[in-house]
Design a protein around this motif. Sequence first.
Motif, PDB file in Angstrom:
ATOM      1  N   ARG A  10       0.778  -1.227   0.041  1.00 26.08           N
ATOM      2  CA  ARG A  10       0.134  -0.012   0.064  1.00 26.08           C
ATOM      3  C   ARG A  10       0.808   1.254   0.154  1.00 26.08           C
ATOM      4  O   ARG A  10       0.368   2.134  -0.617  1.00 26.08           O
ATOM      5  CB  ARG A  10      -1.046  -0.075   1.115  1.00 26.08           C
ATOM      6  N   ALA A  11       1.961   1.203   0.693  1.00 30.71           N
ATOM      7  CA  ALA A  11       2.915   2.260   0.888  1.00 30.71           C
ATOM      8  C   ALA A  11       3.451   2.613  -0.245  1.00 30.71           C
ATOM      9  O   ALA A  11       3.819   3.667  -0.904  1.00 30.71           O
ATOM     10  CB  ALA A  11       3.712   2.230   2.011  1.00 30.71           C
ATOM     11  N   GLU A  12       3.898   1.595  -0.754  1.00 31.79           N
ATOM     12  CA  GLU A  12       4.658   1.671  -2.195  1.00 31.79           C
ATOM     13  C   GLU A  12       3.808   2.024  -3.314  1.00 31.79           C
ATOM     14  O   GLU A  12       4.112   2.942  -4.042  1.00 31.79           O
ATOM     15  CB  GLU A  12       4.943   0.142  -2.653  1.00 31.79           C
ATOM     16  N   LEU A  13       2.566   1.713  -3.430  1.00 33.99           N
ATOM     17  CA  LEU A  13       1.395   2.220  -4.591  1.00 33.99           C
ATOM     18  C   LEU A  13       1.347   3.701  -4.007  1.00 33.99           C
ATOM     19  O   LEU A  13       1.186   4.420  -5.024  1.00 33.99           O
ATOM     20  CB  LEU A  13       0.508   1.417  -4.693  1.00 33.99           C
ATOM     21  N   ALA A  14       1.271   4.068  -2.948  1.00 33.81           N
ATOM     22  CA  ALA A  14       0.745   5.525  -2.493  1.00 33.81           C
ATOM     23  C   ALA A  14       1.977   6.243  -2.944  1.00 33.81           C
ATOM     24  O   ALA A  14       1.713   7.489  -3.415  1.00 33.81           O
ATOM     25  CB  ALA A  14       0.581   5.631  -1.121  1.00 33.81           C
ATOM     26  N   GLU A  15       3.231   5.996  -2.596  1.00 37.56           N
ATOM     27  CA  GLU A  15       4.277   6.771  -3.401  1.00 37.56           C
ATOM     28  C   GLU A  15       4.276   6.642  -4.809  1.00 37.56           C
ATOM     29  O   GLU A  15       4.537   8.112  -5.408  1.00 37.56           O
ATOM     30  CB  GLU A  15       5.619   6.163  -2.623  1.00 37.56           C
ATOM     31  N   ALA A  16       4.151   5.606  -5.444  1.00 36.38           N
ATOM     32  CA  ALA A  16       4.337   5.878  -6.908  1.00 36.38           C
ATOM     33  C   ALA A  16       3.011   6.623  -7.366  1.00 36.38           C
ATOM     34  O   ALA A  16       3.227   7.556  -8.310  1.00 36.38           O
ATOM     35  CB  ALA A  16       3.975   4.336  -7.428  1.00 36.38           C
TER      36      ALA A  16
END
Length: 247
Positions: A10-16
């Motif tokens: 979730r954090a990875e996708l939020a940053e991307a």
Amino acid sequence: MSDGDTGRRRAELAEALRQVRERIDRACAAAGRPPEEVELLAVTKTFPAEDAALLADLGVVDLAENRDQEARAKVEKFSELRPRSGVRWHMVGQLQRNKARSVARWADVVESVDSGRLAETLRRAVANALDAGERSDPLDVLLQVNLDQRTDRGGCAPEDLPELAEIVTRMCEIRLRGVMAVAPLGEDPNVAFATLSEISERLRRDFPDALHLSAGMSADLESAIAHGATRVRVGTALLGGRRLVSP
Ligand SMILES: *Cc1c(COP(=O)(O)O)cnc(C)c1O
């Protein structure tokens, strides 16, 4: 996935997503366009329904797939994961007519209509799906234009576009909403998107509902926005590299 893995993803996708939205905002500012004019379509092909669910949680409302078989299963799984999400599913890949029946059940938008025969097959499939209660709305479509006469990656020739638009506007089960294209490989996308922008403007003069211009992917979304794209289709920059082609 464990809760920890889900949290990390979730954090990875939020940053991307933050970075892609920033690129869109900057490109809009450079072009003197309001950022609300450009929709972000997240291309989830080869990635699991769980990723699509996380993107929906993060506020993405348009998701896209390029193969019916993969999409069908993913959309079903997604609706179990997020039953009331309200996302719209787009079909952006080349579409064989024998898949129309299936696509009419899961797609809200088909961006790859490139022939009168395909349009007619889709029209009938949508009519059946409406009758059977498998969908509640007509299908929005974009006409795919081939900007690269040397290859056949889908799309109709620019000169055939008006006739195709005429055929589609006569159908009430499907609604003409604009054009879509992919920039030719190994060429300056600015040249291709400038041509596309003219094609789209010309079409809009005769077909005012054909408002959308779907152009631009991870590598060339800035160029597409500079040339009037109203929708960018982003896979890699949001979800990461695809290890495999779609099954
Ligand atoms: C895969 C795909 C995209 C997204 O491409 P990326 O380079 O991963 O952003 C866009 N449009 C179509 C038609 C695609 O098949």
